[in-house]
Design an enzyme around this catalytic site. Structure first.
Site, PDB file in Angstrom:
ATOM      1  N   ARG A  10      60.562 -16.173  60.775  1.00  0.00           N
ATOM      2  CA  ARG A  10      60.722 -16.072  59.319  1.00  0.00           C
ATOM      3  C   ARG A  10      61.631 -14.906  58.902  1.00  0.00           C
ATOM      4  NH1 ARG A  10      59.600 -20.377  59.922  1.00  0.00           N
ATOM      5  NH2 ARG A  10      57.617 -21.391  59.687  1.00  0.00           N
ATOM      6  N   ALA A  32      67.719 -30.901  65.173  1.00  0.00           N
ATOM      7  CA  ALA A  32      66.351 -30.402  65.327  1.00  0.00           C
ATOM      8  C   ALA A  32      65.854 -30.720  66.733  1.00  0.00           C
ATOM      9  CB  ALA A  32      65.444 -31.057  64.292  1.00  0.00           C
ATOM     10  N   HIS A  48      61.326 -29.191  55.760  1.00  0.00           N
ATOM     11  CA  HIS A  48      62.660 -28.699  56.133  1.00  0.00           C
ATOM     12  C   HIS A  48      63.735 -29.749  55.865  1.00  0.00           C
ATOM     13  CE1 HIS A  48      61.829 -24.761  57.766  1.00  0.00           C
ATOM     14  NE2 HIS A  48      60.806 -25.250  58.442  1.00  0.00           N
TER      15      HIS A  48
END
Length: 167
Positions: A10, A32, A48
């Protein structure tokens, strides 16, 4: 061109990478590597995907990224940590085999004439892993990050949303 973006969980890595990709292309690819382990993770993946607009092409590949044709594209590879997790678990935590497969797949990807933006976590900067399995994964991850950093044209470390240019 290979951009390597690393940092903590994060820290703002993905946001930085996606903004860079949109500066470089009107139609970037978001690659991904996550495996959808459970419903919570599926919701995270969906969130996302919803954050990316119609300019993005979404691709998914859990392990064999070297087989993808990315020639001429700007690709955000998100992320090395989840990708290595797939190898690590499927190869029963055999670090040598995982590292060999990871390097082979990355070399195939890096050979292509494309702009690749690789995102990875810096796991070795946190608390020492409690378990033997955790320590093995941190070692594998660190060696893989070093390999990518050596091959990259640019390397950026993200801390609290701020980019620090390293290479």
């Amino acid at each position: 061109m290979i951009y390597f973006i690393s940092g903590g969980e994060r820290s703002g890595k993905s946001n930085y990478a996606m903004n860079l990709a949109l500066e470089l292309s009107d139609n970037p690819v978001y690659l991904a590597t996550s495996r959808k382990w459970d419903s919570d993770f599926e919701q995270r993946v969906q969130r996302h995907q919803d954050e990316r607009d119609q300019r993005w092409e979404n691709w998914e590949e859990e392990k064999e990224i070297g087989k993808l044709n990315i020639t001429g594209r700007v690709v955000v590879l998100d992320c090395i940590t989840l990708w290595l997790t797939n190898w690590f678990l499927d190869l029963e935590q055999n670090i040598d085999s995982c590292l060999q497969n990871a390097k082979r797949e990355l070399e195939e990807l890096f050979k292509q004439d494309a702009t690749l933006i690789v995102i990875s976590n810096e796991l070795g900067m946190g608390v020492h892993a409690e378990s033997h399995m955790g320590r093995k994964f941190v070692e594998l991850h660190g060696w893989t990050n070093q390999f990518i950093a050596q091959k990259s044209d640019r390397a950026t470390f993200i801390v609290s949303g701020l980019p620090l240019q390293m290479k």
